[in-house]
Design an enzyme around this catalytic site. Structure first.
Site, short mmCIF file in Angstrom:
data_model
loop_
_atom_site.label_atom_id
_atom_site.label_comp_id
_atom_site.label_asym_id
_atom_site.label_seq_id
_atom_site.Cartn_x
_atom_site.Cartn_y
_atom_site.Cartn_z
N GLU A 5 0.84 -1.21 0.00
CA GLU A 5 0.00 0.00 0.00
C GLU A 5 0.87 1.26 0.00
O GLU A 5 0.76 2.12 0.88
CB GLU A 5 -0.96 -0.02 1.18
CG GLU A 5 -1.93 -1.18 1.11
CD GLU A 5 -3.06 -1.13 2.12
OE1 GLU A 5 -2.87 -0.55 3.20
OE2 GLU A 5 -4.15 -1.68 1.84
N GLU A 50 -5.32 -8.33 -1.35
CA GLU A 50 -6.08 -8.13 -0.11
C GLU A 50 -7.51 -7.78 -0.46
O GLU A 50 -7.76 -6.97 -1.37
CB GLU A 50 -5.52 -6.96 0.72
CG GLU A 50 -4.25 -7.27 1.46
CD GLU A 50 -3.82 -6.14 2.39
OE1 GLU A 50 -4.69 -5.45 2.97
OE2 GLU A 50 -2.61 -5.95 2.51
C1 BGP Z 1 -4.62 -2.96 4.79
C2 BGP Z 1 -3.27 -3.45 5.29
C3 BGP Z 1 -3.29 -4.72 6.04
C4 BGP Z 1 -4.56 -5.01 6.80
C5 BGP Z 1 -5.82 -4.52 6.15
C6 BGP Z 1 -7.05 -4.51 7.02
O1 BGP Z 1 -4.63 -1.56 4.72
O2 BGP Z 1 -2.39 -3.64 4.21
O3 BGP Z 1 -2.12 -4.84 6.78
O4 BGP Z 1 -4.46 -4.85 8.13
O5 BGP Z 1 -5.69 -3.24 5.61
O6 BGP Z 1 -7.03 -3.39 7.84
P1 BGP Z 1 -7.28 -3.42 9.39
O7 BGP Z 1 -6.30 -4.40 9.93
O8 BGP Z 1 -7.05 -2.04 9.88
O9 BGP Z 1 -8.69 -3.88 9.55
#
Ligand code: BGP
Length: 474
Positions: A177, A370
């Site tokens: 990201e 993701e």
């Molecule tokens: C993305 C990240 C991840 C992950 C995901 C979910 O932005 O790359 O590392 O954590 O989001 O977000 P969160 O964990 O805040 O729910």
């Protein structure tokens, strides 16, 4: 028309080292920026310390202890039929301080064991080099990515792992990201940066971004020299931004919201700062200090594919409107969409649009690395977990993804839902915000047995993979 995705489609799941490994000081590992970040309640900023406070709780220190459970976890991934597993290497296991001359053998050996275990089941590792984790020492001594010296340290790290794993890993991602660096008001996770009052925020973020873009390009180039078969991608948060109405001003605003993601996409895929980049720099009011040769580096280090995360869309308007806020991105509320308990807008068709927009623009293979929905799970008395909401979310997103591939002819390499095993939330440090097919017994205070168990979605995803995405039924 076939309703099945190709046999070589990479079905899998995704995690990141700092959110699952734990063992934060084992095997010679150094302290990372994630190790000084406390847990918090949803919506509240996580507190960050300079060093470890003995009485505070830090979720990354044990996380779900993948470091000691990796065999069991990979066995469960294999049982679901994973073709690939997206994970990250913790920079601090390989170079504990970041500026060390030589890599740490114990850290290298740990990932050898993980990759060997994956290959035992025919699972392809997909490895992120920088996933919200970097040596804390580099922040303290050099000011993190503000400093150009970070480029050399990051490339040294990349070369060390490329050399070591050149026959074990084919798919790589450089910065997770990467656009979070410019979107987030406090890009600690992404870049170890909290803006100081005495500095121009826009200059800092654009310069830090330039350093990461150089590091990414040099990494891609080095990787291809070490093994020409490597496929090395960038990784963007892709956030679809609709005009809220057909009012022309709304279209202008919604395009402006997309600039931060194309800022990075254009440099990493096309190899140069485009008109979009120039516009974004002017909008931010920041300046990038280039050195002779930088343009050539960017041109030579373009990626082989685009990896991206997709969680939600927003609807932008020239009029003030209610907002939705994710862990990084935020934007306007869309009246047609539901939101999760954490306020993230649910938009499966937005995933098809994301795929279309990215492929139409760049014409390089895409990889969804993701996607998912954080939710609270209830464990029944008999130990079962009925997560029909997760199945519904994933079913609708997979269906939209299939339409992008089978109808719109998008070249898509694979699909890795986020947090295939429950892990620590990046945004809030919580455990109760769960994404997994596999439940891990642990709560927000760090209590629990760490026992793994299969949720209903585990059996469902197994069936989806076995049918090449054809069977999405319950
Ligand atoms: C993305 C990240 C991840 C992950 C995901 C979910 O932005 O790359 O590392 O954590 O989001 O977000 P969160 O964990 O805040 O729910």
């Amino acid at each position: 028309m076939s309703n099945r995705l190709p046999d070589n489609f990479l079905w899998g799941g995704a995690t990141a080292a700092n959110q699952c490994e734990g063992a934060y000081l084992e095997g010679g590992k150094g302290l990372s920026i994630a190790d000084v970040e406390m847990g918090s309640q949803a919506g509240v900023r996580r507190e960050i310390h300079d060093e470890i406070h003995p009485d505070s709780y830090y979720p990354s220190h044990e996380a779900i202890d993948f470091y000691h459970h990796y065999k069991e976890d990979i066995r469960l991934f294999a049982e679901m039929g994973f073709k690939c597993y997206r994970m990250s290497i913790a920079w601090t296991r390989i170079f504990p301080n970041g500026d060390d001359e030589e890599p740490n053998e114990e850290g290298l050996a740990f990932y050898d064991r993980v990759f060997d275990e994956l290959h035992k089941y025919g699972i392809e590792p997909v490895v992120t080099l920088h996933h919200y984790e970097m040596p804390l020492h580099l922040v303290k001594k050099y000011g993190s990515w503000r400093s150009r010296q970070l480029v050399d340290f990051a490339v040294r790290y990349a070369k060390a792992v490329f050399e070591r794993y050149k026959d074990k890993v084919k798919y790589w991602l450089t910065f997770n990201e990467i656009n979070a660096l410019v979107v987030s008001p406090r890009p600690w996770h992404q870049a170890g940066i909290i803006y100081r009052e005495d500095e121009n925020e826009a200059d800092v973020k654009l310069q830090a971004a330039h350093h990461q873009l150089l590091a990414s390009a040099l990494t891609v180039k080095a990787g291809h020299e070490i093994n020409p078969d490597f496929r090395i991608g960038c990784m963007l948060i892709y956030h679809v931004s609709y005009p809220r109405t057909c009012r022309p001003e709304d279209q202008i605003i919604s395009r402006e919201k997309t600039l931060p993601q194309f800022y990075f996409g254009d440099v990493q895929v096309r190899g140069y700062y485009s008109n979009v980049c120039r516009q974004y720099q002017e909008m931010c009011g920041g300046h990038v200090q280039m050195e002779p040769g930088d343009e050539e580096i960017l041109r030579q280090g373009t990626v082989d594919f685009i990896g991206f995360s997709y969680y939600f869309s927003t609807a932008e308007s020239a009029d003030p409107t209610a907002e939705v806020v994710g862990n990084v991105a935020k934007g306007g509320r869309n009246p047609y969409l539901q939101i999760t308990k954490w306020g993230w807008q649910i938009d499966p068709l937005g995933l098809r649009t994301a795929l279309d927009q990215l492929y139409d623009r760049y014409q390089v293979p895409l990889f969804i690395v993701e996607n998912g929905m954080g939710a609270i799970d209830t464990v029944e008395e008999d130990g079962s977990i009925h997560d029909s909401y997760r199945i519904q979310y994933l079913r609708e997103h997979i269906s939209a993804m299939k339409d992008a591939v089978l109808i719109d002819h998008v070249d898509l390499m694979g699909y890795c839902p986020w947090g295939c095993i429950d892990l620590v939330s990046a945004g809030t440090g919580e455990m109760r915000k769960r994404y997994g097919f596999i439940y891990v017994d642990k709560d927000d205070e760090g209590n629990g047995t760490l026992k793994r168990s299969r949720k209903d979605s585990f059996y469902w995803y197994k069936k989806v993979i076995a049918s090449g995405g054809e069977d999405l039924s319950d």
